[in-house]
Write an enzyme that holds these catalytic residues in place. Structure first.
Site, PDB file in Angstrom:
ATOM      1  N   LEU A 116       0.883  -1.159   0.000  1.00 41.80           N
ATOM      2  CA  LEU A 116       0.000   0.000   0.000  1.00 41.80           C
ATOM      3  C   LEU A 116       0.922   1.210   0.000  1.00 41.80           C
ATOM      4  O   LEU A 116       1.932   1.223   0.706  1.00 41.80           O
ATOM      5  CB  LEU A 116      -0.894   0.022   1.254  1.00 41.80           C
ATOM      6  CG  LEU A 116      -2.068  -0.962   1.298  1.00 41.80           C
ATOM      7  CD1 LEU A 116      -2.836  -0.789   2.604  1.00 41.80           C
ATOM      8  CD2 LEU A 116      -3.006  -0.769   0.122  1.00 41.80           C
ATOM      9  N   ASP A 117       0.571   2.235  -0.772  1.00 40.24           N
ATOM     10  CA  ASP A 117       1.393   3.445  -0.800  1.00 40.24           C
ATOM     11  C   ASP A 117       1.581   3.984   0.611  1.00 40.24           C
ATOM     12  O   ASP A 117       0.741   3.772   1.487  1.00 40.24           O
ATOM     13  CB  ASP A 117       0.722   4.532  -1.658  1.00 40.24           C
ATOM     14  CG  ASP A 117       0.543   4.093  -3.100  1.00 40.24           C
ATOM     15  OD1 ASP A 117       1.245   3.163  -3.521  1.00 40.24           O
ATOM     16  OD2 ASP A 117      -0.304   4.694  -3.784  1.00 40.24           O
ATOM     17  N   LYS A 118       2.652   4.725   0.805  1.00 47.80           N
ATOM     18  CA  LYS A 118       2.967   5.286   2.126  1.00 47.80           C
ATOM     19  C   LYS A 118       1.787   6.065   2.712  1.00 47.80           C
ATOM     20  O   LYS A 118       1.481   5.948   3.900  1.00 47.80           O
ATOM     21  CB  LYS A 118       4.198   6.188   2.010  1.00 47.80           C
ATOM     22  CG  LYS A 118       4.652   6.797   3.326  1.00 47.80           C
ATOM     23  CD  LYS A 118       5.885   7.659   3.110  1.00 47.80           C
ATOM     24  CE  LYS A 118       6.239   8.428   4.373  1.00 47.80           C
ATOM     25  NZ  LYS A 118       7.406   9.308   4.182  1.00 47.80           N
ATOM     26  N   HIS A 122       0.914   2.800  -7.680  1.00 51.97           N
ATOM     27  CA  HIS A 122       0.007   3.951  -7.554  1.00 51.97           C
ATOM     28  C   HIS A 122      -1.208   3.830  -8.483  1.00 51.97           C
ATOM     29  O   HIS A 122      -1.693   4.835  -9.021  1.00 51.97           O
ATOM     30  CB  HIS A 122       0.742   5.260  -7.882  1.00 51.97           C
ATOM     31  CG  HIS A 122       1.778   5.662  -6.876  1.00 51.97           C
ATOM     32  ND1 HIS A 122       1.644   5.454  -5.517  1.00 51.97           N
ATOM     33  CD2 HIS A 122       2.971   6.283  -7.045  1.00 51.97           C
ATOM     34  CE1 HIS A 122       2.720   5.917  -4.886  1.00 51.97           C
ATOM     35  NE2 HIS A 122       3.551   6.410  -5.794  1.00 51.97           N
TER      36      HIS A 122
END
Length: 248
Positions: free
Chosen positions: A110-112, A200
């Site tokens: 999962l993106d930051k 993303h």
């Protein structure tokens, strides 16, 4: 001391795997009479025992041996989905020491700045199945998007959109939950099911239709739902039923 069922293992191997101590530390515990098997103090840390049948205790606490761990984390924003990072806090930093000894890793990323459902395990084959491009395991997200998401966007997502690098996404299911008028413009709350996991991807899909994701949360992976009662930044072990859902 052994029995039928699981093969016997060295006692020190079992205890070191469970994070009780190193081999040399375990030898000291044995000398001090602090390790019991079936109620009796052991004299040799290399003793062969059956972890399914023999009762192992250290300082009066029973040690239940297992090889695999399966965790559901409600990932908070600001934490990276990695096992180590030189700059940022990782999802492993959230785990307790007794869970880190299993060397779990995040299944996918999962993106930051994205929150939500993240599975951590040390079960490589299961992780491979969940991430395999051939399996197309669906992932469900909820997002807040700057811009009015409309029926035209639903149809574009259903057909697959072209990302900035030319990649054409698989068909995705976009549902509009509501619209909110603000001084900055219109915000749309949406639900989106995608069947792949490009870098993303959700943000880039909306970028492709001229809109911007300002908040993103993963709420399901396959049929496994994020536990609504699990606070952000917390985690727990998967239930047997949840593990079966993942394995399907």
């Amino acid at each position: 001391m052994s029995g039928k069922g699981k093969q016997t293992l060295r006692l020190d191997k079992i205890l070191s795997h469970m994070g009780v101590g190193t081999r040399s530390e375990l030898k000291k515990l044995v000398k001090q009479g602090r390790i019991l098997v079936d109620g009796k103090a052991v004299k040799d840390s290399g003793l062969q025992v059956n972890p399914d049948l023999n009762v192992i205790e250290v300082d009066g606490e029973r040690i239940v041996y297992r090889e695999m761990i399966y965790l559901m984390l409600h990932k908070p924003p600001g934490v990276v989905s990695a096992t180590e990072d030189n700059r940022d806090r990782t999802v492993l930093d959230i785990l307790r020491k007794e869970d880190r000894v299993f060397n779990p890793f995040p299944v996918g990323r999962l993106d930051k700045d994205t929150e939500g459902l993240l599975i951590l395990t040390n079960d490589g084959p299961l992780a491979h199945d969940l991430l395999s491009p051939r399996k197309h395991v669906p992932k469900t997200y909820e997002a807040r998007v700057l811009g009015r998401v409309d029926e035209e966007d639903i149809q574009k997502f259903k057909a697959g959109v072209q990302l900035d690098d030319g990649y054409e996404t698989l068909p995705a299911d976009l549902t509009i939950l509501n619209h909110e008028e603000t001084d900055e413009g219109v915000y749309s709350s949406i639900s989106l099911i995608i069947h792949e996991g490009k870098f993303h991807q959700v943000k880039r899909m909306f970028q492709a239709v001229g809109k911007r994701v300002v908040y993103l949360k993963r709420v399901a992976m396959g049929d496994l739902q994020l536990d609504a009662d699990l606070p952000i930044g917390s985690y727990r072990e998967l239930s047997a039923e949840e593990l079966n859902i993942l394995r399907k």
